[in-house]
Design an enzyme around this catalytic site. Structure first.
Site, short mmCIF file in Angstrom:
data_model
loop_
_atom_site.label_atom_id
_atom_site.label_comp_id
_atom_site.label_asym_id
_atom_site.label_seq_id
_atom_site.Cartn_x
_atom_site.Cartn_y
_atom_site.Cartn_z
N LYS A 186 37.61 40.34 48.51
CA LYS A 186 37.10 41.62 47.99
C LYS A 186 36.10 42.22 48.98
O LYS A 186 36.12 43.42 49.25
CB LYS A 186 36.47 41.42 46.61
CG LYS A 186 37.54 41.14 45.55
CD LYS A 186 37.01 40.66 44.21
CE LYS A 186 38.19 40.28 43.31
NZ LYS A 186 37.82 39.75 42.00
N ASP A 231 35.93 46.58 37.10
CA ASP A 231 36.96 45.65 36.63
C ASP A 231 37.66 46.19 35.39
O ASP A 231 38.72 45.70 35.01
CB ASP A 231 36.31 44.31 36.25
CG ASP A 231 36.50 43.24 37.30
OD1 ASP A 231 37.55 43.24 37.97
OD2 ASP A 231 35.60 42.38 37.43
N GLN A 237 32.42 37.99 39.19
CA GLN A 237 33.64 37.19 39.31
C GLN A 237 33.75 36.20 38.15
O GLN A 237 32.78 35.51 37.82
CB GLN A 237 33.64 36.46 40.66
CG GLN A 237 34.92 35.72 40.98
CD GLN A 237 36.14 36.63 41.16
OE1 GLN A 237 36.03 37.79 41.56
NE2 GLN A 237 37.31 36.11 40.85
N1 GUN Z 1 38.89 36.31 38.05
C1 GUN Z 1 40.24 36.37 38.17
N2 GUN Z 1 40.66 37.65 38.25
C2 GUN Z 1 39.56 38.42 38.19
C3 GUN Z 1 39.34 39.83 38.23
O1 GUN Z 1 40.28 40.64 38.32
N3 GUN Z 1 38.04 40.22 38.14
C4 GUN Z 1 37.01 39.34 38.00
N4 GUN Z 1 35.78 39.84 37.90
N5 GUN Z 1 37.17 38.04 37.96
C5 GUN Z 1 38.45 37.59 38.05
#
Ligand code: GUN
Length: 288
Positions: A53, A120, A97
Site C-alpha cells: 500500500k 476502506d 490494517q
Molecule cells: N486486511 C485484509 N484486507 C484488508 C483490507 O482491505 N483493509 C484493511 N484495513 N485490512 C485488511
C-alpha cells in the site's frame, strides 16, 4: 476453451497513472492527498500488504504516513492516534490494517475513523450508503473486482452471480455491489451444504474463502467468469488463490490469476478512494 485473463496488474498500472494525474491536478491547488496507514503488531502477511500500500502511494502521487505500533498497544492508545489523524488536515484517508490483536475491539476502532476519511469503506455509515446503493467510499477489494469486470466488458445485469465467503471485508460488500448492478446474487459460506449446487448455475463466481483449490473445474459452468480473491501461502512458500487455476482455466470464459488479479486492484482502489477523499475535502474547503 482457454479462459481469457482478468489482468489486475495491467489494469492497475493504467488506473494508477490516472490517479497520479488527478493527484497532480489537486496539487496545483496546494493540496497533496495523504493516506495514513496504521499497522498494529508484526503479522508478516499484514506487513507485506502494508508495504504494497505504501509503495502504491509513491507510484500514485499520494503522501503516505506509516504508523507501526507494537502488538501490546492498548485500544485507548490506538483510538487516540485515530482521533489525532481525524483532526489532521494533511490526512485524507485512514487505514487500520486488519486483523487487529484480540485485545482491541475492531468495531470500536472502525467506528472511530471519521467517515469522510474511511478509505476502506468499513465504517457502518459507509456500509449503509453501499447497502442503499450510493456508496461514497466503496470497500476496496469488491470495488476492484467490479472494475475488473467493467474493464473486460462483463455486465453483471441479469447474470447469476455466486459469492463464496460472507466476510464484512469482501463477501458482503461484493454481494451488494453485484446486486446493485442487476445480478441475481447467491452468497455461499462455511455452512453452505452443497457449494456445487450453487456454483454450477453461476455466470459469475467470486471466491474469497481462504481455501486453496476450493473451486474445481467440475463445479463451474462452461464459459463462466471466475474471480479469485484468495491469497494463500502454501508450505513451499508459493502463493495461490482459492481456485484450481490450471484446471478451471480450461473451462471458464474469464479467470483472474493469483497473484496479479484482484490483489493489485485492491490497492489501486485504495488509491482511488484516497483521491476521492482528498477531492471531497478540497470541494468542502472551497465551499467554505
Ligand atoms: N486486511 C485484509 N484486507 C484488508 C483490507 O482491505 N483493509 C484493511 N484495513 N485490512 C485488511
Amino acid at each position: 476453451m482457454v479462459a481469457r485473463i482478468l489482468d489486475g496488474k495491467a489494469l492497475s498500472a493504467r488506473l494508477r497513472a490516472r490517479v497520479r494525474q488527478r493527484a497532480e491536478a489537486i496539487a496545483q491547488h496546494g493540496l497533496q492527498p495523504g493516506l495514513a496507514v496504521v499497522l498494529v503488531g508484526e503479522n508478516p502477511a499484514s506487513q507485506l500488504y502494508v508495504n504494497n500500500k505504501v509503495r502504491a502511494c509513491v507510484e500514485s502521487g499520494v503522501r503516505s504516513l506509516r504508523y507501526n505500533l507494537p502488538r501490546q498497544t492498548s485500544e485507548t492508545e490506538l483510538l487516540a492516534l485515530i482521533c489525532r489523524l481525524n483532526a489532521d488536515e494533511q490526512v485524507h484517508g485512514i487505514l487500520v490494517q486488519l486483523p487487529l490483536p484480540d485485545h482491541i475491539d475492531v468495531r470500536r476502532v472502525l467506528e472511530t475513523i471519521a467517515i469522510e476519511k474511511d478509505v476502506d469503506g468499513f465504517h457502518a455509515q459507509n456500509v449503509g450508503h453501499l447497502t442503499l446503493g450510493h456508496p461514497r467510499l466503496p470497500s476496496c477489494t469488491p470495488a476492484g473486482v467490479m472494475a475488473l469486470l467493467d474493464d473486460a466488458g462483463i455486465d453483471p445485469a441479469g447474470k447469476n452471480a455466486v459469492v463464496i465467503g460472507a466476510s464484512n471485508i469482501v463477501g458482503k460488500p461484493m454481494a451488494l455491489m453485484l446486486l446493485s448492478r442487476g445480478a441475481t446474487v447467491t452468497v455461499c459460506h462455511a455452512q453452505t451444504r452443497d457449494l456445487t449446487q450453487h456454483t454450477v448455475l453461476a455466470d459469475i463466481v467470486v471466491v474469497a474463502a481462504g481455501c486453496p483449490k476450493l473451486v474445481q473445474k467440475q463445479m463451474i459452468q462452461s464459459g463462466a467468469v471466475i474471480v479469485d480473491v484468495g491469497i494463500n501461502r502454501l508450505p513451499d512458500g508459493s502463493i495461490v488463490g482459492d481456485v484450481d487455476f490450471d484446471q478451471v482455466k480450461t473451462k471458464a470464459g474469464w479467470i483472474s490469476p493469483v497473484p496479479g488479479g484482484v490483489g493489485p486492484m485492491t490497492v489501486t482502489m485504495l488509491m482511488e478512494n484516497t483521491l476521492r477523499a482528498a477531492e471531497y475535502h478540497q470541494s468542502a474547503r472551497l465551499a467554505e
